[in-house]
Enzyme design. Sequence first.
Site, mmCIF file in Angstrom:
data_model
loop_
_atom_site.group_PDB
_atom_site.id
_atom_site.type_symbol
_atom_site.label_atom_id
_atom_site.label_comp_id
_atom_site.label_asym_id
_atom_site.label_seq_id
_atom_site.Cartn_x
_atom_site.Cartn_y
_atom_site.Cartn_z
ATOM 1 N N GLU A 112 0.840 -1.197 0.000
ATOM 2 C CA GLU A 112 0.000 0.000 0.000
ATOM 3 C C GLU A 112 0.877 1.249 0.000
ATOM 4 O O GLU A 112 1.318 1.690 -1.045
ATOM 5 C CB GLU A 112 -1.008 -0.064 1.160
ATOM 6 C CG GLU A 112 -2.006 -1.205 0.921
ATOM 7 C CD GLU A 112 -3.135 -1.289 1.947
ATOM 8 O OE1 GLU A 112 -3.010 -0.726 3.043
ATOM 9 O OE2 GLU A 112 -4.161 -1.939 1.622
HETATM 10 C C1 HEC Z 1 -3.271 1.211 -1.621
HETATM 11 C C2 HEC Z 1 -4.644 1.347 -1.208
HETATM 12 C C3 HEC Z 1 -4.940 1.816 0.179
HETATM 13 C C4 HEC Z 1 -4.361 2.820 0.926
HETATM 14 C C5 HEC Z 1 -3.228 3.738 0.518
HETATM 15 C C6 HEC Z 1 -5.065 2.869 2.165
HETATM 16 N N1 HEC Z 1 -6.043 1.943 2.192
HETATM 17 FE FE1 HEC Z 1 -7.357 1.643 3.692
HETATM 18 N N2 HEC Z 1 -7.949 -0.055 2.810
HETATM 19 C C7 HEC Z 1 -7.551 -0.527 1.577
HETATM 20 C C8 HEC Z 1 -8.008 -1.862 1.397
HETATM 21 C C9 HEC Z 1 -7.771 -2.726 0.170
HETATM 22 C C10 HEC Z 1 -8.695 -2.211 2.577
HETATM 23 C C11 HEC Z 1 -9.314 -3.556 2.905
HETATM 24 C C12 HEC Z 1 -8.194 -4.441 3.464
HETATM 25 C C13 HEC Z 1 -8.721 -5.666 4.134
HETATM 26 O O1 HEC Z 1 -9.861 -5.660 4.577
HETATM 27 O O2 HEC Z 1 -7.950 -6.631 4.269
HETATM 28 C C14 HEC Z 1 -8.660 -1.035 3.439
HETATM 29 C C15 HEC Z 1 -9.313 -0.928 4.670
HETATM 30 C C16 HEC Z 1 -9.421 0.250 5.393
HETATM 31 C C17 HEC Z 1 -10.331 0.474 6.493
HETATM 32 C C18 HEC Z 1 -11.344 -0.514 7.042
HETATM 33 C C19 HEC Z 1 -12.751 -0.155 6.657
HETATM 34 C C20 HEC Z 1 -13.707 -1.249 7.058
HETATM 35 O O3 HEC Z 1 -14.890 -0.962 7.200
HETATM 36 O O4 HEC Z 1 -13.271 -2.396 7.233
HETATM 37 C C21 HEC Z 1 -10.109 1.746 6.936
HETATM 38 C C22 HEC Z 1 -10.827 2.471 8.056
HETATM 39 C C23 HEC Z 1 -9.050 2.296 6.127
HETATM 40 N N3 HEC Z 1 -8.674 1.367 5.187
HETATM 41 C C24 HEC Z 1 -8.468 3.544 6.308
HETATM 42 C C25 HEC Z 1 -7.264 3.907 5.692
HETATM 43 C C26 HEC Z 1 -6.381 4.965 6.150
HETATM 44 C C27 HEC Z 1 -6.635 5.845 7.347
HETATM 45 C C28 HEC Z 1 -5.327 4.999 5.292
HETATM 46 C C29 HEC Z 1 -4.112 5.863 5.327
HETATM 47 C C30 HEC Z 1 -3.345 5.880 6.536
HETATM 48 C C31 HEC Z 1 -5.573 3.984 4.291
HETATM 49 N N4 HEC Z 1 -6.721 3.321 4.592
HETATM 50 C C32 HEC Z 1 -4.757 3.758 3.192
HETATM 51 C C33 HEC Z 1 -6.807 0.207 0.664
HETATM 52 C C34 HEC Z 1 -5.982 1.262 1.020
#
Ligand code: HEC
Lengths: 320, 320
Positions: free
Chosen positions: B115
């Site tokens: 990521e």
């Molecule tokens: C490269 C893509 C990417 C980036 C950059 C990213 N995310 Fe995510 N995010 C995802 C993905 C894909 C998931 C699901 C992962 C899983 O469930 O295993 C996720 C899951 C989440 C969730 C969970 C939501 C739920 O209802 O389950 C949250 C909250 C979240 N991210 C916040 C953030 C925050 C805050 C940042 C930065 C610090 C961030 N993400 C950076 C792709 C990204």
Amino acid sequence: AGMAAMGVASADQFRSLYAPIAPPQSIDLGKAELGKKLFFDPRLSKSGFISCNSCHNLSRGGSDNLSTSIGDKWQQGPINSPTVLNSSLNLAQFWDGRAADLKEQAGGPIANPAEMAFSHTLAIDVLESIPAYVREFKLVFKKDKIDIDQVTEAIAEFEKTLVTPNSRFDQWLLGKTDALTKDELAGYRLFNESGCVACHNGPNLGGNSFQKMGVVEPYKGNMPDGRAAVTGKDADRFNFKVPTLRNVELTYPYFHDGAANTLTEAVDIMGRLQLGKRFTKEENDQIVAFLKTLTGDQPQFMLPILPPSSDQTPRPKPFN
Amino acid sequence: AGMAAMGVASADQFRSLYAPIAPPQSIDLGKAELGKKLFFDPRLSKSGFISCNSCHNLSRGGSDNLSTSIGDKWQQGPINSPTVLNSSLNLAQFWDGRAADLKEQAGGPIANPAEMAFSHTLAIDVLESIPAYVREFKLVFKKDKIDIDQVTEAIAEFEKTLVTPNSRFDQWLLGKTDALTKDELAGYRLFNESGCVACHNGPNLGGNSFQKMGVVEPYKGNMPDGRAAVTGKDADRFNFKVPTLRNVELTYPYFHDGAANTLTEAVDIMGRLQLGKRFTKEENDQIVAFLKTLTGDQPQFMLPILPPSSDQTPRPKPFN
Ligand code: HEC
Ligand code: HEC
Ligand code: HEC
Ligand code: HEC
Ligand SMILES: [Ca+2]
Ligand SMILES: [Ca+2]
Ligand SMILES: [Ca+2]
Ligand SMILES: [Mg+2]
């Protein structure tokens, strides 16, 4: 000391070579609002991931703060991304000026395989499939069909709003004599008296002429043909549109190849290569202090909310 | 016809299984404002190009609208990016619930090589080198040094503000009897009476339990272990946190692998795989119409302006 004693008289001979940034005039607000959405919409790219704002991040002074940009499939771009802030004031667009104006420029990146990697036809297909866009284009352009001309016109209208008035330098130009500190004023004098102003003048402190990079000494970095690629003239080799120094504090790294990480470095290089001058550390610091007074009010607006795709919208293709 | 004649009595037995989204309460505004900047700041990534907002685009319902995300160096992620909207209401974070809450979650992506590909130490080094951040953290946390705990706490506080009240469904729950059309109400009844509500209930219509994907029939798509990866229990295989249906109109494509492009498809699959039901086209349309009434007011805020790096800030490394 002598310098401080003199101060900078409001009648100084250089003052008239500059002008404050004016707020944008005769903006078609409907067009600009639509253009703002398009500027932020990654659906104008093949991958669905890259928007104009990816490389001209308006949270970051309108550039990406990378040496050279990241495009579709993480391709490394050939050149540093210039700021879109105040770019409406430039005599032409791109480092080599190959686009006459913002409208002409905006068609480029969408179809550039190394940037958004899409095509105008595909971009229009996407927009035509999004009901809220169809309605908004119709409202603004009063045509039945969306075309690329409307897209670039709307984006250009939004970009016209991206000016940054009210920098401390502008406050000073407008009569607030205490807007600049002693060191900043000393930097201003050095900027004028050393000859920087010859190329960096006008409201944008640049943007209004093409000049050679490496007048006195050649530049050691990566060296594309620059302006010569457009004019075909040998005399234009290594000439670039002089970049604006507005908000230069925010638009690191510097030069067409983004090779200079700091203003200290950029000022040092400019002194030596353009003017044959070596600034002392104190002089360099003062010029840098002056350049930092050119940071204006950043465009303030609500994050645009984009209309959702419909079932008919062609899906992005990030991985093929 | 019978259905329309009955209407949906405000005393219907299902109504109490839902609740309107409430505006956020007891928000520390200083923390949330700082968290907003961090959420938009690509300097928390190795490349300097990817921010939380890249994959949870708040212009687009808090997700990226890709099947699986694009990470550092254009790596294809393993799973669909869920929306951050209303995620504070979920019992746990991630599809498999491996993070207890938003604060715990926010540490993940920064250090995830696929990521943002950075490390917490490097992210802190960057933040500590930016004078305006140093001041803002000190103001908010009253500590001398920035640490990752403060970073994730600020981001989580911002995410608490990302709720979407005032959907038409909520207006209806709150007594505006004409907020839903006849078809939408028919969809609501189908949603309840077919059994969707068993898993998609509460204020988030989901987010409050882990459930098997493929109760009646197995899912044909890509199938990670889901909840079992966290609990180690065989019974939890193919269990996922039930996704919220709030703003589901905006968070296409659907399911953990993003394989369903449209709500029509997702509703059809849910009917067959979870309930052993095949909806007619009319029924499917009505359920989809109901689901679209769950789009609430999107968070409205000014695009944050990020403080510039200093000469000491370690530079991003997008290409190595
Ligand atoms: C490269 C893509 C990417 C980036 C950059 C990213 N995310 Fe995510 N995010 C995802 C993905 C894909 C998931 C699901 C992962 C899983 O469930 O295993 C996720 C899951 C989440 C969730 C969970 C939501 C739920 O209802 O389950 C949250 C909250 C979240 N991210 C916040 C953030 C925050 C805050 C940042 C930065 C610090 C961030 N993400 C950076 C792709 C990204
Ligand atoms: C992948 C990165 C990337 C994307 C996406 C991108 N740009 Fe650029 N932009 C650049 C680079 C790099 C240059 C300089 C190219 C050159 O001068 O040859 C540039 C130049 C410009 C300029 C000229 C500024 C000046 O003063 O010369 C404008 C205006 C501009 N882009 C606007 C846009 C708009 C509008 C979009 C979206 C439709 C867009 N850009 C998409 C990287 C990008
Ligand atoms: C002869 C014309 C000329 C003179 C004189 C000149 N510049 Fe420049 N300046 C340029 C050009 C052309 C560039 C772009 C060069 C490139 O990127 O290859 C530039 C770039 C810059 C940059 C980097 C801007 C950016 O965004 O990348 C800074 C800072 C700068 N000049 C400051 C100065 C200072 C300070 C002086 C005086 C010491 C000065 N310049 C003198 C033409 C000039
Ligand atoms: C037994 C529990 C259960 C039932 C019953 C159920 N769902 Fe789901 N629903 C889930 C789970 C678990 C997922 C996530 C599955 C995945 O992504 O692999 C899901 C996903 C969805 C999604 C996709 C959401 C997204 O953002 O990806 C939609 C839409 C949906 N359900 C609607 C419905 C409808 C409509 C019904 C009734 C016809 C229904 N569900 C019945 C558990 C259930
Ligand atoms: Ca630059
Ligand atoms: Ca919890
Ligand atoms: Ca999704
Ligand atoms: Mg701590």
